[in-house]
Motif scaffolding. Sequence first.
Motif, PDB file in Angstrom:
ATOM      1  N   GLN A 156       0.824  -1.206   0.000  1.00 19.64           N
ATOM      2  CA  GLN A 156       0.000   0.000   0.000  1.00 19.64           C
ATOM      3  C   GLN A 156       0.856   1.253   0.000  1.00 19.64           C
ATOM      4  OE1 GLN A 156      -2.549  -0.525   3.393  1.00 19.64           O
ATOM      5  NE2 GLN A 156      -4.056  -1.748   2.245  1.00 19.64           N
ATOM      6  N   LEU A 157       1.943   1.243   0.748  1.00 16.64           N
ATOM      7  CA  LEU A 157       2.859   2.379   0.769  1.00 16.64           C
ATOM      8  C   LEU A 157       3.517   2.568  -0.594  1.00 16.64           C
ATOM      9  CD1 LEU A 157       4.230   4.581   2.488  1.00 16.64           C
ATOM     10  CD2 LEU A 157       5.985   2.893   3.040  1.00 16.64           C
ATOM     11  N   ASP A 158       3.907   1.475  -1.228  1.00 16.83           N
ATOM     12  CA  ASP A 158       4.501   1.565  -2.562  1.00 16.83           C
ATOM     13  C   ASP A 158       3.515   2.140  -3.579  1.00 16.83           C
ATOM     14  OD1 ASP A 158       6.914   0.557  -1.693  1.00 16.83           O
ATOM     15  OD2 ASP A 158       6.510  -1.510  -2.335  1.00 16.83           O
ATOM     16  N   ILE A 159       2.254   1.741  -3.472  1.00 12.32           N
ATOM     17  CA  ILE A 159       1.229   2.270  -4.378  1.00 12.32           C
ATOM     18  C   ILE A 159       1.051   3.768  -4.167  1.00 12.32           C
ATOM     19  CG2 ILE A 159      -1.253   2.220  -4.866  1.00 12.32           C
ATOM     20  CD1 ILE A 159      -1.122  -0.820  -4.453  1.00 12.32           C
ATOM     21  N   GLU A 160       1.026   4.221  -2.911  1.00 11.91           N
ATOM     22  CA  GLU A 160       0.899   5.654  -2.632  1.00 11.91           C
ATOM     23  C   GLU A 160       2.101   6.427  -3.177  1.00 11.91           C
ATOM     24  OE1 GLU A 160      -1.663   7.415  -1.418  1.00 11.91           O
ATOM     25  OE2 GLU A 160      -2.755   5.519  -1.473  1.00 11.91           O
ATOM     26  N   ILE A 161       3.287   5.879  -3.045  1.00 11.12           N
ATOM     27  CA  ILE A 161       4.487   6.534  -3.577  1.00 11.12           C
ATOM     28  C   ILE A 161       4.400   6.631  -5.098  1.00 11.12           C
ATOM     29  CG2 ILE A 161       6.985   6.256  -3.891  1.00 11.12           C
ATOM     30  CD1 ILE A 161       7.068   5.132  -1.030  1.00 11.12           C
ATOM     31  N   LEU A 162       3.945   5.563  -5.748  1.00 12.58           N
ATOM     32  CA  LEU A 162       3.782   5.590  -7.200  1.00 12.58           C
ATOM     33  C   LEU A 162       2.762   6.640  -7.625  1.00 12.58           C
ATOM     34  CD1 LEU A 162       3.865   1.834  -8.248  1.00 12.58           C
ATOM     35  CD2 LEU A 162       5.462   3.629  -8.899  1.00 12.58           C
ATOM     36  N   LYS A 163       1.661   6.743  -6.886  1.00  7.54           N
ATOM     37  CA  LYS A 163       0.657   7.759  -7.198  1.00  7.54           C
ATOM     38  C   LYS A 163       1.257   9.157  -7.102  1.00  7.54           C
ATOM     39  CE  LYS A 163      -3.588   5.389  -5.808  1.00  7.54           C
ATOM     40  NZ  LYS A 163      -4.698   5.384  -4.840  1.00  7.54           N
ATOM     41  N   GLN A 164       2.046   9.410  -6.057  1.00  9.11           N
ATOM     42  CA  GLN A 164       2.674  10.713  -5.892  1.00  9.11           C
ATOM     43  C   GLN A 164       3.665  11.001  -7.023  1.00  9.11           C
ATOM     44  OE1 GLN A 164       1.972  13.105  -3.683  1.00  9.11           O
ATOM     45  NE2 GLN A 164       0.321  11.822  -2.925  1.00  9.11           N
ATOM     46  N   GLN A 165       4.401   9.986  -7.439  1.00  7.58           N
ATOM     47  CA  GLN A 165       5.377  10.180  -8.500  1.00  7.58           C
ATOM     48  C   GLN A 165       4.704  10.378  -9.857  1.00  7.58           C
ATOM     49  OE1 GLN A 165       7.889   6.740  -8.145  1.00  7.58           O
ATOM     50  NE2 GLN A 165       9.175   7.667  -6.553  1.00  7.58           N
ATOM     51  N   LEU A 166       3.519   9.812 -10.049  1.00  8.60           N
ATOM     52  CA  LEU A 166       2.825   9.925 -11.326  1.00  8.60           C
ATOM     53  C   LEU A 166       1.895  11.125 -11.419  1.00  8.60           C
ATOM     54  CD1 LEU A 166       1.974   6.188 -12.047  1.00  8.60           C
ATOM     55  CD2 LEU A 166       3.713   7.605 -13.143  1.00  8.60           C
ATOM     56  N   LYS A 167       1.781  11.905 -10.339  1.00 10.75           N
ATOM     57  CA  LYS A 167       0.891  13.062 -10.362  1.00 10.75           C
ATOM     58  C   LYS A 167       1.212  14.052 -11.482  1.00 10.75           C
ATOM     59  CE  LYS A 167      -1.480  13.828  -6.071  1.00 10.75           C
ATOM     60  NZ  LYS A 167      -1.574  14.590  -4.845  1.00 10.75           N
ATOM     61  N   PRO A 168       2.471  14.423 -11.713  1.00 11.91           N
ATOM     62  CA  PRO A 168       2.735  15.351 -12.824  1.00 11.91           C
ATOM     63  C   PRO A 168       2.298  14.789 -14.179  1.00 11.91           C
ATOM     64  CG  PRO A 168       4.634  15.235 -11.377  1.00 11.91           C
ATOM     65  CD  PRO A 168       3.677  14.183 -10.928  1.00 11.91           C
ATOM     66  N   ALA A 169       2.505  13.511 -14.395  1.00 11.05           N
ATOM     67  CA  ALA A 169       2.101  12.908 -15.670  1.00 11.05           C
ATOM     68  C   ALA A 169       0.581  12.892 -15.807  1.00 11.05           C
ATOM     69  CB  ALA A 169       2.659  11.501 -15.784  1.00 11.05           C
ATOM     70  N   THR A 170      -0.130  12.579 -14.724  1.00  8.29           N
ATOM     71  CA  THR A 170      -1.590  12.561 -14.808  1.00  8.29           C
ATOM     72  C   THR A 170      -2.141  13.970 -15.005  1.00  8.29           C
ATOM     73  OG1 THR A 170      -1.767  12.605 -12.394  1.00  8.29           O
ATOM     74  CG2 THR A 170      -1.865  10.452 -13.458  1.00  8.29           C
ATOM     75  N   ARG A 171      -1.518  14.962 -14.394  1.00  8.04           N
ATOM     76  CA  ARG A 171      -1.952  16.348 -14.616  1.00  8.04           C
ATOM     77  C   ARG A 171      -1.724  16.759 -16.062  1.00  8.04           C
ATOM     78  NH1 ARG A 171       0.448  19.296  -9.253  1.00  8.04           N
ATOM     79  NH2 ARG A 171      -1.098  18.490  -7.798  1.00  8.04           N
ATOM     80  N   ALA A 172      -0.589  16.375 -16.622  1.00 11.30           N
ATOM     81  CA  ALA A 172      -0.305  16.707 -18.016  1.00 11.30           C
ATOM     82  C   ALA A 172      -1.304  16.021 -18.946  1.00 11.30           C
ATOM     83  CB  ALA A 172       1.120  16.308 -18.371  1.00 11.30           C
ATOM     84  N   LEU A 173      -1.613  14.768 -18.683  1.00  8.95           N
ATOM     85  CA  LEU A 173      -2.590  14.065 -19.510  1.00  8.95           C
ATOM     86  C   LEU A 173      -3.980  14.664 -19.374  1.00  8.95           C
ATOM     87  CD1 LEU A 173      -1.527  10.336 -19.079  1.00  8.95           C
ATOM     88  CD2 LEU A 173      -1.377  11.738 -21.137  1.00  8.95           C
ATOM     89  N   LYS A 174      -4.339  15.083 -18.170  1.00  7.51           N
ATOM     90  CA  LYS A 174      -5.643  15.716 -17.975  1.00  7.51           C
ATOM     91  C   LYS A 174      -5.709  17.046 -18.721  1.00  7.51           C
ATOM     92  CE  LYS A 174      -8.942  17.241 -14.561  1.00  7.51           C
ATOM     93  NZ  LYS A 174      -9.236  17.548 -13.184  1.00  7.51           N
TER      94      LYS A 174
END
Length: 145
Positions: free
Chosen positions: A30-48
């Motif tokens: 679960q911690l690894d998933i949260e870290i991945l979400k935080q790291q992918l936030k810029p990419a998801t914002r760019a895609l949005k």
Amino acid sequence: MKRKIRSYEDLEREEQLLEELLLTQKQLVQLDIEILKQQLKPATRALKFFNNITTVDKSNLLLNEGANKAIDFVLNKFILARSGWITKFIIPYFLKNYSSHLIGDNKANIVGKIFSLFGGKNARLSDGQEKASTSSNVRLRGSEN
């Protein structure tokens, strides 16, 4: 990590240790998933953002049409008056798409502001009428007792 199990108590201890190990492994995942979400936030914002400028939100047709007319007027008459035809086509297209998503996200605020602009005197009268009718209802109830 293999321990010899010689009694029932050893088996229960081993089961408890394995359950604790399973719980810590679940927390680690679960911690690894949260870290991945935080790291992918810029990419998801760019895609949005890319999605917002390439697609139109068709849920608010009237507000979108008004915004489109305003964008056409301001850009073509003032900002892009001396630019080429490609620029005059591409920039308004992206702005209209993006504004449709902004309108969709803030529809309640925009509609409230529009009604407050046009409903100034009527809103005050209706509020006053509501107050008068509620006070008369209170008087009628009081006179019944």
